[in-house]
Design an enzyme around this catalytic site. Structure first.
Site, PDB file in Angstrom:
ATOM      1  N   ASN A  33       0.855  -1.196   0.000  1.00 14.85           N
ATOM      2  CA  ASN A  33       0.000   0.000   0.000  1.00 14.85           C
ATOM      3  C   ASN A  33       0.885   1.237   0.000  1.00 14.85           C
ATOM      4  OD1 ASN A  33      -2.401   1.598   0.292  1.00 14.85           O
ATOM      5  ND2 ASN A  33      -1.899   1.856   2.464  1.00 14.85           N
TER       6      ASN A  33
ATOM      7  N   HIS B 239       0.837   5.074   1.416  1.00 16.71           N
ATOM      8  CA  HIS B 239       0.113   5.888   2.400  1.00 16.71           C
ATOM      9  C   HIS B 239       0.749   7.279   2.436  1.00 16.71           C
ATOM     10  CE1 HIS B 239      -2.294   6.762   5.916  1.00 16.71           C
ATOM     11  NE2 HIS B 239      -1.219   7.280   6.461  1.00 16.71           N
TER      12      HIS B 239
ATOM     13  N   SER C 167       4.750   6.752   2.340  1.00 19.19           N
ATOM     14  CA  SER C 167       5.369   5.482   2.718  1.00 19.19           C
ATOM     15  C   SER C 167       4.752   4.355   1.917  1.00 19.19           C
ATOM     16  CB  SER C 167       5.119   5.173   4.206  1.00 19.19           C
ATOM     17  OG  SER C 167       5.529   6.243   5.035  1.00 19.19           O
TER      18      SER C 167
ATOM     19  N   ASP D  88      -2.492   0.412   8.298  1.00 20.41           N
ATOM     20  CA  ASP D  88      -1.261   1.191   8.058  1.00 20.41           C
ATOM     21  C   ASP D  88      -0.117   0.814   9.001  1.00 20.41           C
ATOM     22  OD1 ASP D  88      -2.660   2.581   6.071  1.00 20.41           O
ATOM     23  OD2 ASP D  88      -3.333   4.117   7.480  1.00 20.41           O
TER      24      ASP D  88
HETATM   25  C1  GAR Z   1      -2.607   8.942  -2.662  1.00 24.78           C
HETATM   26  O1  GAR Z   1      -2.088  10.132  -2.139  1.00 24.78           O
HETATM   27  C2  GAR Z   1      -2.432   7.811  -1.679  1.00 24.78           C
HETATM   28  O2  GAR Z   1      -1.262   7.896  -0.915  1.00 24.78           O
HETATM   29  C3  GAR Z   1      -3.646   7.978  -0.814  1.00 24.78           C
HETATM   30  O3  GAR Z   1      -4.680   8.322  -1.683  1.00 24.78           O
HETATM   31  C4  GAR Z   1      -4.128   9.038  -2.795  1.00 24.78           C
HETATM   32  C5  GAR Z   1      -4.633   8.385  -4.055  1.00 24.78           C
HETATM   33  O4  GAR Z   1      -4.350   9.177  -5.157  1.00 24.78           O
HETATM   34  N1  GAR Z   1      -3.937   6.784  -0.100  1.00 24.78           N
HETATM   35  C6  GAR Z   1      -4.500   6.759   1.092  1.00 24.78           C
HETATM   36  O5  GAR Z   1      -4.844   7.751   1.690  1.00 24.78           O
HETATM   37  C7  GAR Z   1      -4.702   5.373   1.655  1.00 24.78           C
HETATM   38  N2  GAR Z   1      -5.068   5.456   3.032  1.00 24.78           N
HETATM   39  P1  GAR Z   1      -4.427   8.593  -6.630  1.00 24.78           P
HETATM   40  O6  GAR Z   1      -5.800   7.949  -6.787  1.00 24.78           O
HETATM   41  O7  GAR Z   1      -4.265   9.788  -7.497  1.00 24.78           O
HETATM   42  O8  GAR Z   1      -3.324   7.604  -6.775  1.00 24.78           O
END
Ligand code: GAR
Length: 193
Positions: A108, A110, A137, A146
């Site tokens: 994942n 995060h 991360s 997480d």
């Molecule tokens: C990213 O910033 C990712 O790190 C976060 O969601 C966004 C997705 O963006 N993930 C989380 O918050 C997971 N808990 P994207 O759809 O443009 O890749």
């Protein structure tokens, strides 16, 4: 060269999915993207994956128990013969059983420097805490949210006058560099799958 077969789960824009996909299309990539699946039909990343010729799958979580929804997503993974699953903005918590069955094979990304700021609103929390740096991360997914082993991190300086939105946007640039490298390194050190 054998390439690791990686599936990606998304819920939204899919920019990290796109970063992984385009990295996988580079010469000598160690992995290929075999499926992009989402719990939201309107996830923009699905249209990108589809236009790029990647198999897509949608199963809405609405009206289903977590176990039933995960079973449908898992069936798509199995059908795509995925070796690994990369979560990229997948805003659903996977059931413990699912995570245990795929133990060591789910990564994942995060948007914080874990172990700081697990969960949501990571950028706002980092700014409010007066941190000098935020970041992202890549970690192994375990049943606890997480909390799995951190494989790689990218640090992003917090600028004066930063907002959660501006920080989120810049952290994504770092994420797009980080995630493909972390996936590549991880699948390269686990050739047995
Ligand atoms: C990213 O910033 C990712 O790190 C976060 O969601 C966004 C997705 O963006 N993930 C989380 O918050 C997971 N808990 P994207 O759809 O443009 O890749």
């Amino acid at each position: 060269m054998h390439k690791a077969r990686v599936a990606i789960f998304i819920s939204g824009g899919g920019t990290n999915m796109a970063a992984l996909l385009y990295a996988s299309l580079m010469k000598d990539s160690t992995f290929e993207i075999v499926l992009v699946a989402s719990n939201k039909a309107e996830a923009a990343g699905l249209a990108i994956a589809s236009a790029e010729g990647v198999k897509t799958f949608v199963h809405s979580h609405k009206g289903h128990s977590r176990e039933d929804h995960d079973a449908a997503m898992e069936a798509a993974l199995v059908e795509a013969k995925a070796d690994y699953l990369a979560l990229a903005g997948y805003m659903r918590i996977l059931s413990d059983e699912f995570v245990r069955r795929w133990e060591g094979r789910i990564l994942n990304i995060h948007p914080s420097l874990l172990p700081k700021y697990k969960g949501l609103e990571t950028h706002r929390r980092a700014i409010e805490a007066g941190d000098t740096h935020a970041g992202a991360s890549v970690h192994i997914v375990v049943p606890e949210l997480d909390a799995g082993e951190v494989l790689a991190q990218a640090r992003v300086a917090i600028c004066a006058g930063e907002t959660a939105a501006s920080l989120a946007e810049r952290v994504k640039f770092a994420e797009h560099q980080l995630y493909p490298r972390a996936v590549s390194e991880y699948v390269s050190r686990r050739p047995a799958i």
